[in-house]
Design an enzyme around this catalytic site. Sequence first.
Site, short mmCIF file in Angstrom:
data_model
loop_
_atom_site.label_atom_id
_atom_site.label_comp_id
_atom_site.label_asym_id
_atom_site.label_seq_id
_atom_site.Cartn_x
_atom_site.Cartn_y
_atom_site.Cartn_z
N GLU A 497 0.84 -1.20 0.00
CA GLU A 497 0.00 0.00 0.00
C GLU A 497 0.88 1.26 0.00
O GLU A 497 1.70 1.44 0.89
CB GLU A 497 -0.91 -0.01 1.22
CG GLU A 497 -1.87 -1.20 1.22
CD GLU A 497 -2.49 -1.47 2.58
OE1 GLU A 497 -2.52 -0.53 3.40
OE2 GLU A 497 -2.91 -2.61 2.81
N GLU A 528 -4.53 -6.91 1.93
CA GLU A 528 -3.38 -7.59 2.49
C GLU A 528 -3.27 -9.06 2.07
O GLU A 528 -2.17 -9.59 1.86
CB GLU A 528 -3.39 -7.49 4.02
CG GLU A 528 -3.00 -6.13 4.55
CD GLU A 528 -4.14 -5.11 4.51
OE1 GLU A 528 -3.88 -3.92 4.78
OE2 GLU A 528 -5.28 -5.53 4.21
N ASP A 553 -0.76 -4.84 12.74
CA ASP A 553 -2.15 -5.19 13.06
C ASP A 553 -2.89 -5.76 11.84
O ASP A 553 -3.90 -6.44 11.99
CB ASP A 553 -2.90 -3.96 13.56
CG ASP A 553 -2.09 -3.15 14.54
OD1 ASP A 553 -2.47 -3.08 15.71
OD2 ASP A 553 -1.05 -2.59 14.14
N PHE A 554 -2.39 -5.46 10.65
CA PHE A 554 -3.08 -5.90 9.43
C PHE A 554 -2.69 -7.32 9.02
O PHE A 554 -3.19 -7.82 8.01
CB PHE A 554 -2.78 -4.95 8.27
CG PHE A 554 -3.11 -3.50 8.55
CD1 PHE A 554 -3.91 -3.14 9.62
CD2 PHE A 554 -2.60 -2.50 7.74
CE1 PHE A 554 -4.20 -1.80 9.89
CE2 PHE A 554 -2.89 -1.17 7.99
CZ PHE A 554 -3.70 -0.81 9.08
N ILE A 555 -1.81 -7.94 9.79
CA ILE A 555 -1.45 -9.33 9.51
C ILE A 555 -2.70 -10.21 9.48
O ILE A 555 -2.81 -11.14 8.69
CB ILE A 555 -0.45 -9.85 10.56
CG1 ILE A 555 0.95 -9.33 10.25
CG2 ILE A 555 -0.43 -11.37 10.61
CD1 ILE A 555 1.98 -9.71 11.30
N HIS A 595 -3.80 -0.26 15.49
CA HIS A 595 -2.63 0.12 14.71
C HIS A 595 -1.33 0.06 15.52
O HIS A 595 -0.29 0.47 15.01
CB HIS A 595 -2.78 1.55 14.17
CG HIS A 595 -3.61 1.67 12.93
ND1 HIS A 595 -4.95 1.38 12.91
CD2 HIS A 595 -3.27 2.02 11.67
CE1 HIS A 595 -5.42 1.59 11.69
NE2 HIS A 595 -4.42 1.97 10.92
#
Length: 819
Positions: A497, A528, A553-555, A595
């Site tokens: 991103e 993701e 956190d986006f894992i 986040h």
Amino acid sequence: MPKVQPIDPSEVRKAGFVEFQPIAVNQYQKTVKDELANFTPGEFMSIYHDMVLIREFETMLNLIKTKGEYNGTQYNHPGPAHLSVGQESAAVGMAWTLGVDDFIFGSHRSHGEILAKGMSAIHKLTDSELMKIMKEFFGGSVLKIVEKDFNGTTRELARRFLVYGTLAEIFARETGFNKGLGGSMHAFFTPFGVYPNNAIVGGSGDIAVGAALYKKVNRKPGLVVANIGDASLACGPVWEGITFAAMDQFRELWEGDMNGGLPVIINIMNNQYGMGGQTDGETMGYGIAARVGAGVNPDQMHAERVDGYNPLAVIDAYKRKRKVIEDKRGPVLLDVLTYRFSGHSPSDASSYRTKEEVEAWESHDCILSYGRQLIDAGLASQSDLDSIRVDIEGLMNGMFLKAIDDEISPRMENAEIIGDMMFSNGSVDSFSDAKPEVLLPMEENPRVKKISNKERFAFDSEGKPFSKMKQFQLRDGIFEAIIDRFYKDASLIAYGEENRDWGGAFGVYGGLTESLPYHRLFNSPISEASIVGTAIGYAMCGGRVIPEIMYCDFIGRAGDEIFNQLPKWQAMSGNVLKMPVVVRVSVGSKYGAQHSQDWTSLVAHIPGIKVCFPVTPYDAKGLMNAALQGTDPVIFFESQRIYDIGEQFHEGGVPEGYYELPIGEPDVKKEGKDITFLTVGHTLYPALKAAEILEEKYGMSAEVIDARSLVPFNYEHVIASVKKTGKIIVAGDATTRGSFLNDLASNIGQLAFDWLDAPVCVLGSRNWITPAHELESAFFPQPGWFIDIIHERIQPLAGYVAGQNFTNGEIIRRAKKGV
């Protein structure tokens, strides 16, 4: 956000309509008679042969699972067998026109797809090409088994090779195509262009797109087929893969021969059921799966529904869609209508559908109806067709007997070999022989020039720190390693991103845009799963890739890809595949509960991934170099709080040239004799501050060790320190409960038990949501917390009053509350 694409409000605010074109449904209505001029008699018969081969293979597995025998020979196979009886013409039609340069990725029930693509390769390759493949695969070990006592043609030998290798894999034999480590739901054979099928429904959706990206970027011939079931259209990886495949930038921003769509066909094997749920009318809303293409791009993905019960209809569709791919107008969506007579698995009694429905489809059986067409066209008699069946039954029985023979087809005697296969531990300068495509010499890159004027050690000769702007920072160390590799390895690409024009959210990629064309560094969708999933497909086909997840956190948005796909394919392939993927992940703060989490523990828990977390510029550059030189998947964590920190430890500063640091070796950042601090990530810096306080106020000398990596991890350095100090605190920013800190502490407690004078203590963040920045000092470990835990759990400090409560009672109280 490319400046070359301004968005004009006077245009986008105009009134109008989005118009759709009709989507073809079962338009092909020809028979064998109608196609006599377009196929040879031998080709018509081969199509029949391949369908019957698949049917007998699946019938054999079904009998073994339901009756425990095949042709009177008993055998118990406890593993899975998701069968595709009834879908044979869809598989053969899909594979018929494909060459070995065309790759397929399998659906959840892929035996038929493997055999169809394998037979397609056998039909097309020369005898010498076939023999070369069989002799070279695993040193000819499979070939030796199938050629013994055989006197037929090379193609007949190759057929035995294909059936045996697939079956031995399903039966977990070391002589299988993946040494028995993949099994039924993960089998494949790359020399024939057969890439992994996937036990996770829809799992191939984004991986196959990554394979197509590899072909495009590296100018490799062929197209890629993602075989997925109709029910997988509800899965995130499929939608995210389609979104990635249809990005406008391929046509709008990529230049020269890179301009144009991806060479990928999303092939929906639409058997109309997802396990026991009926997609049309129950669990889906599209009615006809081809409909979804209309919502993706103006080309509607060239979508159509094809009658998968007529192999000629599927072959016709693939001939036409190949032209679309060759014209660089992909991606393509095919809805191939079929039906499975069998249940989801042999244990499925199909109670969710009526006997009449199954019988109605059996009356349309693709093999019987195609056979009748061959007879009607005068190409075969019933006895000719019966002879094919008898031949295949003999082949199947022979390969079955070989595959279950423990002497001919042993299982791994020593399961410890699996451990040796978890990592390939290779060292490769470049995965491409091509010259890397760059826009200017590296020394002319503006950021390279700027960095050359920075101080590579944080302090001057008098020990005074240089200004932040003048210091060589941690983000510079990562940048230097990455840009160096871009100039060495033509296969290397990076995306995520806002990676290109913005330079990444935290400035690591600033300057790369000036050096790299669009196809080597680009922005991805906020998606993701597809970011990591496409990287997996790209790597398993032979490229090196750096996908970026903007925040740790986006894992979770890429959970399947990171936990089920990325770490497993090397071992499941029997080390046939390599996975040179370095996933950059930033660990944040300041932005609250969604986040600012440290999820290193989640990743470290999964076997098959190397995990790095450097927190100094010297370590960041050295470990990134090692990760990018290697052949294994690496999750590379980076703390947002210290991207701008300078090098404080390595004498002489960060070297300008290339160097590697071995992954898995912790580093002593400060020597001491009274207590050891082992830190993970940013917590190194509070630990150093705590060590300073200890020494000044209490006369205790702390040795501070930076883990640098979590997987692998060499405990010898830590044990040596504990032998000296007798006491240790393991600290990091991850939430304490369930963290990898506890794993480290447990192992240290056992390995260094004889030298410990106090319990191993764990210091992590609180078991809360991460609060706002203004409250973070109550959440993340602070320097004073080290002193508190020493005072209350290791040894009392004269006159000290703890600020944080680390007593037994408090630990029990928090556990009772779950916080």
